[in-house]
Design a protein around this motif. Structure first.
Motif, short mmCIF file in Angstrom:
data_model
loop_
_atom_site.label_atom_id
_atom_site.label_comp_id
_atom_site.label_asym_id
_atom_site.label_seq_id
_atom_site.Cartn_x
_atom_site.Cartn_y
_atom_site.Cartn_z
N ASN A 1 -7.51 16.18 -3.28
CA ASN A 1 -6.54 15.29 -4.12
C ASN A 1 -5.44 15.16 -3.63
OD1 ASN A 1 -7.08 15.03 -6.69
ND2 ASN A 1 -5.67 16.54 -7.79
N LYS A 2 -5.00 14.77 -2.22
CA LYS A 2 -3.89 13.85 -2.20
C LYS A 2 -4.17 12.98 -3.07
CE LYS A 2 -2.87 11.48 1.87
NZ LYS A 2 -3.28 10.94 3.15
N LYS A 3 -2.87 12.46 -3.25
CA LYS A 3 -2.89 10.76 -3.62
C LYS A 3 -2.83 9.65 -3.17
CE LYS A 3 -0.31 8.83 -7.35
NZ LYS A 3 -0.60 8.42 -8.53
N ILE A 4 -3.16 9.11 -3.44
CA ILE A 4 -3.56 7.72 -2.67
C ILE A 4 -2.84 6.54 -3.49
CG2 ILE A 4 -5.58 5.76 -2.30
CD1 ILE A 4 -7.58 7.66 -1.94
N TRP A 5 -2.11 6.39 -3.14
CA TRP A 5 -1.13 5.01 -3.71
C TRP A 5 -1.71 3.58 -3.93
CZ3 TRP A 5 2.21 7.78 -6.32
CH2 TRP A 5 3.04 8.90 -5.60
N LEU A 6 -0.84 3.14 -4.47
CA LEU A 6 -1.16 1.52 -5.56
C LEU A 6 -1.01 0.55 -3.78
CD1 LEU A 6 -2.30 -0.53 -7.31
CD2 LEU A 6 0.00 -0.89 -7.32
N SER A 7 0.69 1.35 -3.75
CA SER A 7 0.84 0.63 -2.28
C SER A 7 1.91 0.81 -1.49
CB SER A 7 1.18 -1.45 -2.44
OG SER A 7 1.27 -1.59 -1.59
N SER A 8 2.18 1.68 -0.90
CA SER A 8 2.84 2.61 -0.28
C SER A 8 4.02 1.47 1.41
CB SER A 8 2.75 4.01 -0.02
OG SER A 8 2.02 4.37 0.62
N PRO A 9 5.11 1.91 1.59
CA PRO A 9 5.56 1.69 2.87
C PRO A 9 4.70 2.18 4.45
CG PRO A 9 7.37 2.77 1.73
CD PRO A 9 6.15 3.01 0.49
N HIS A 10 4.77 1.17 5.18
CA HIS A 10 4.00 1.76 5.89
C HIS A 10 4.87 1.23 7.27
CE1 HIS A 10 0.15 0.42 8.63
NE2 HIS A 10 0.33 1.79 8.86
N MET A 11 4.92 1.87 8.18
CA MET A 11 6.50 1.46 9.39
C MET A 11 5.38 1.59 10.67
SD MET A 11 9.33 2.38 8.05
CE MET A 11 8.22 1.60 6.89
N GLY A 12 5.63 0.92 11.69
CA GLY A 12 4.88 0.61 12.44
C GLY A 12 5.49 1.27 13.60
N GLY A 13 6.06 1.97 13.91
CA GLY A 13 6.93 2.23 14.95
C GLY A 13 8.23 2.42 15.69
N ASN A 14 8.27 0.91 15.54
CA ASN A 14 9.98 0.86 16.47
C ASN A 14 10.90 0.23 15.72
OD1 ASN A 14 9.12 0.87 18.88
ND2 ASN A 14 8.52 -1.64 18.70
N GLU A 15 10.68 0.84 13.70
CA GLU A 15 12.40 0.63 12.70
C GLU A 15 12.97 1.34 13.55
OE1 GLU A 15 7.76 -0.32 10.72
OE2 GLU A 15 8.64 1.29 11.83
N ASN B 1 7.47 -0.97 -1.66
CA ASN B 1 5.68 -1.57 -2.10
C ASN B 1 5.28 -3.18 -1.28
OD1 ASN B 1 6.98 -3.42 -4.30
ND2 ASN B 1 5.68 -2.59 -5.60
N LYS B 2 5.76 -3.40 -0.57
CA LYS B 2 5.38 -4.80 -0.37
C LYS B 2 4.93 -4.68 0.93
CE LYS B 2 6.90 -7.56 -3.66
NZ LYS B 2 7.73 -6.62 -4.55
N ILE B 3 4.61 -6.33 1.05
CA ILE B 3 3.98 -6.40 2.89
C ILE B 3 4.24 -5.65 3.90
CG2 ILE B 3 3.20 -7.75 4.95
CD1 ILE B 3 0.83 -8.13 2.88
N ILE B 4 5.47 -5.77 4.21
CA ILE B 4 7.07 -5.21 4.93
C ILE B 4 7.61 -4.93 3.83
CG2 ILE B 4 6.02 -6.68 6.91
CD1 ILE B 4 8.61 -7.88 7.10
N THR B 5 8.60 -3.66 4.62
CA THR B 5 10.12 -3.80 3.81
C THR B 5 11.06 -2.79 4.47
OG1 THR B 5 10.60 -1.79 2.30
CG2 THR B 5 9.20 -1.05 4.08
N THR B 6 12.08 -3.77 3.93
CA THR B 6 13.63 -2.81 4.43
C THR B 6 13.91 -2.45 3.42
OG1 THR B 6 14.32 -4.75 3.27
CG2 THR B 6 13.82 -5.37 5.66
N SER B 7 13.48 -1.18 2.95
CA SER B 7 13.42 -0.20 2.50
C SER B 7 13.44 -0.63 0.54
CB SER B 7 15.00 0.71 2.16
OG SER B 7 15.22 1.56 1.43
N GLY B 8 14.71 -1.73 0.80
CA GLY B 8 14.79 -2.24 -0.32
C GLY B 8 15.31 -4.30 0.16
N GLY B 9 15.52 -4.97 -0.40
CA GLY B 9 15.91 -5.83 0.58
C GLY B 9 15.11 -7.44 -0.56
N GLY B 10 15.96 -8.42 0.23
CA GLY B 10 14.86 -9.56 -0.03
C GLY B 10 15.76 -10.62 0.83
#
Length: 382
Positions: free
Chosen positions: A3-17, A191-200
């Motif tokens: 029953n772990k939550k499956i989110w609509l679109s959560s952040p996905h880190m790549g490793g080098n951030e 929730n976007k394709i890539i994230t900066t936490s917030g930002g644009g």
């Protein structure tokens, strides 16, 4: 059942951030400028091509607001805006004291209807107010009808503010979204394709226009040894720390796009067996969608009485997040008093459409659980 939550679109880190963020701390660049800001802008410019000049900002909303400022939108002006979108597309119109006029979608891309767009322009001109700008959105990463919308805009000499907040990585005839408008907008929300936490970011066609955007985004500070201001400014610049996250995310952008597209294919394959449930897909091969969110439409008449809301609530009961499509702006309490042109395409889509879990970080186990739950939900109807 897990029953772990499956989110609509959560952040996905790549490793080098973390590497870029650590560099910001180690060099004390903890400010709204610095090497990561410059580096992220250069990465985006290289990715977008088409002579794009990019300024990193605090949000996609800030980018839309500055876009309107750069296009000369002032109090009392009329701005045409796609109705089926997130409210951040339209709110900055009111920031400027301008009047939003909302336009229906067309059924192929779910985006700005060129026919309704021209009807709105003709009608508003007849009222004595030629629209100052057009806000066109690439909904869920599917490009709008680029050539048709541009033809209307050019015929009446009205600039396009291209809201590509959901479409980084999407393209039309090989050209990247974000580069079709007179000014473009990107979002790096969580929730976007890539994230900066917030930002644009704001995408401009020239370095001079980019510098003008940066000027406004840094409180419109004039060249002087003291603080002097001859224009209204804003605190809209991205921080060097957030930009560091973005630099790491740019390294995995193409991989994230591929995984989002794989989620779309997963749903297309799954729902093929169920009459009355269709998956939102590009009209033809000219369009390349990142499928930021995979969306379906449920027709109760063909799906034996199944509704979008029945499906959403059943998924929610299993701790799987889904979400109705954007509620059109002309139906929102804050905007319902403003003019609207078109039919009922966006309203119908809102009534019957559902965004499914689409994250690039969903696993095979997550997909298996989603399909198992869906089969259980759908079984009584089919």
């Amino acid at each position: 059942m897990n029953n772990k939550k499956i989110w609509l679109s959560s952040p996905h880190m790549g490793g080098n951030e973390q590497k870029f963020v650590n560099e910001a701390f180690d060099t004390n660049w903890v400010a709204p400028l610095g090497p990561n800001v410059n580096g992220l802008e250069q990465d985006l410019e290289s990715y977008l091509g088409q002579h794009a000049a990019v300024a990193a900002l605090s949000s996609g909303t800030a980018a839309i607001h500055l876009g309107l400022v750069l296009l000369g939108v002032k109090a009392g002006d009329v701005v045409l805006c796609q109705s089926m979108t997130f409210s951040a597309s339209a709110n900055p119109i009111l920031y400027q004291g301008a009047t939003p006029v909302f336009i229906d979608s067309e059924s192929q891309t779910w985006n700005l209807c060129p026919i309704a767009l021209e009807q709105a322009i003709i009608s508003e001109i007849a009222k004595g107010k030629k629209p100052k700008a057009i806000i066109a959105v690439h909904l869920y990463g599917v490009p709008y009808q680029i050539e048709a919308v541009r033809a209307v805009a050019d015929a009446y000499q009205i600039p396009i503010l291209e809201d590509s907040a959901e479409a980084l990585g999407s393209a039309y005839k090989g050209q990247k979204c974000g580069t079709f408008g007179d000014i473009g907008v990107l979002s790096f929300n969580g929730n976007k394709i890539i994230t900066t936490s917030g930002g644009g970011a704001i995408v401009t066609p020239t370095a001079d226009l980019k510098q003008k955007a940066v000027f406004y985004a840094t409180q419109s500070r004039d060249e002087a040894p003291h603080y002097q201001h001859s224009a209204i400014g804003y605190n809209y610049r991205m921080s060097n720390i957030c930009a560091g996250i973005g630099r790491g995310q740019m390294e995995v952008l193409d991989d994230h796009v591929a995984k989002r597209r794989a989620m779309h294919d997963f749903y297309a394959d799954f729902f093929m067996a169920y009459e009355g449930i269709s998956v939102f897909t590009v009209p033809n091969d000219d369009y390349f969608a990142n499928y930021w969110l995979s969306a379906i439409v449920v027709d109760p008449l063909l799906a034996n009485g199944l509704t979008r809301e029945t499906l959403r609530l059943a998924l929610e009961a299993e701790n799987i997040e889904s979400r109705p499509l954007w509620k059109p702006m002309h139906l929102q309490p804050i905007f319902e008093k403003y003019p609207y042109y078109g039919g009922t395409v966006s309203e119908s889509l809102f009534d019957t459409g559902l965004c499914m879990p689409s994250g690039s970080n969903l696993s095979d186990a997550d997909r298996e659980r989603i399909s198992t739950v869906l089969i259980t939900i759908l079984e009584p109807f089919f």
